[in-house]
Design an enzyme around this catalytic site. Structure first.
Site, short mmCIF file in Angstrom:
data_model
loop_
_atom_site.label_atom_id
_atom_site.label_comp_id
_atom_site.label_asym_id
_atom_site.label_seq_id
_atom_site.Cartn_x
_atom_site.Cartn_y
_atom_site.Cartn_z
N TYR A 131 39.62 -7.28 56.06
CA TYR A 131 39.55 -6.68 57.40
C TYR A 131 39.69 -5.17 57.30
CZ TYR A 131 41.02 -5.41 62.14
OH TYR A 131 41.14 -4.81 63.37
N SER A 153 40.76 0.79 62.87
CA SER A 153 42.12 0.29 62.73
C SER A 153 42.88 1.16 61.75
CB SER A 153 42.09 -1.16 62.22
OG SER A 153 43.40 -1.59 61.88
#
Length: 249
Positions: free
Chosen positions: A158, A144
């Site tokens: 995250y 990501s």
């Protein structure tokens, strides 16, 4: 024609769904790994099969080692020796600052996003590596843009889990390059998927899109095309590399 057999974890929605459909259209036999959404996985299966593709769907919680082992054994039995792995499955928790995090949340998130990806890669390498009689293969990790940006005030945990995936990509690519296995990653940014709802803000991409250089969010299909290229022979000399898909962010 090369016999491509590819597992996409989290293949029931979002980027995983788009990737499964893309790869099937390119002739891959695909396994759609899913956790709980059997109806979504079945929908992807139907799309692939109606277009003449070959696919299976297997339920597995990739935070559980025994589920991963069983998942790969089922692929062996129903499709044959795996040639591609897309480590896509991951979870996100409701937006939180560091002061709101607890050990239970962190353990759950890292068990899925990090440990699950490592263990899926382990099982894939056991089947792909030359030293085990394999024919080589390719692994694409779905990281990501958060690994670069940090996601302050929202998803620092995250983001850290995806930072681990970045490091894994580099290290594993070096470890297995001589075994005929390429390992690369994509780093999507602000993509229209259901994951944002899991974080408590379904319209997050619309909120931030004007701050992006390209002034728009991305579509899952745009990420799927990059994943498909990294798995293909067109990327045969590419390993340990990253493709950022974040609209210039």
């Amino acid at each position: 024609m090369k016999n491509n057999i590819t597992l996409i974890t989290g293949g029931d929605r979002g980027i995983g769904r788009a990737t499964a459909i893309n790869l099937a259209h390119k002739g891959h036999k695909v396994c759609i790994g899913y956790h709980t959404r059997q109806d979504c996985a079945q929908e992807v299966l139907d799309i692939i099969r109606h277009s003449g593709g070959t696919a299976i769907a297997v339920q597995a919680d990739i935070s559980q080692e025994e589920h991963i082992v069983s998942l790969f054994q089922q692929i062996d039995k129903e499709l044959g020796p795996i040639s591609g792995l897309v480590n896509n499955a991951g979870i996100i928790m409701p937006q939180a600052s560091i002061e709101q995090l607890d050990a239970q949340r962190l353990a759950r998130l890292f068990a899925t996003n990090v440990s699950g990806s490592f263990l899926c890669a382990r099982e894939a390498v056991k089947r792909m590596a030359f030293r085990h009689g394999g024919q080589g293969g390719a692994i694409v990790n779905v990281s990501s843009a958060a690994s670069r940006l940090g996601s302050p005030h929202e998803y620092v945990d995250y983001a850290a889990s995806k930072g681990a995936i970045d490091t894994m990509t580099i290290g594993l690519s070096l470890e297995v390059a001589g075994e005929g296995i390429r390992v690369n990653a994509v780093r999507p940014g602000f993509i229209y998927t259901d994951m944002h709802a899991d974080g408590g803000e379904a319209a997050r991409v619309d909120r931030v899109k004007d701050s992006l250089p390209m002034k728009r969010g991305g579509q899952p299909e745009e990420v799927a095309q990059a994943i498909a290229w990294l798995l293909s022979d067109e990327a045969s000399y590419v390993t340990g590399s990253f493709i950022d898909l974040a609209g210039g962010k």
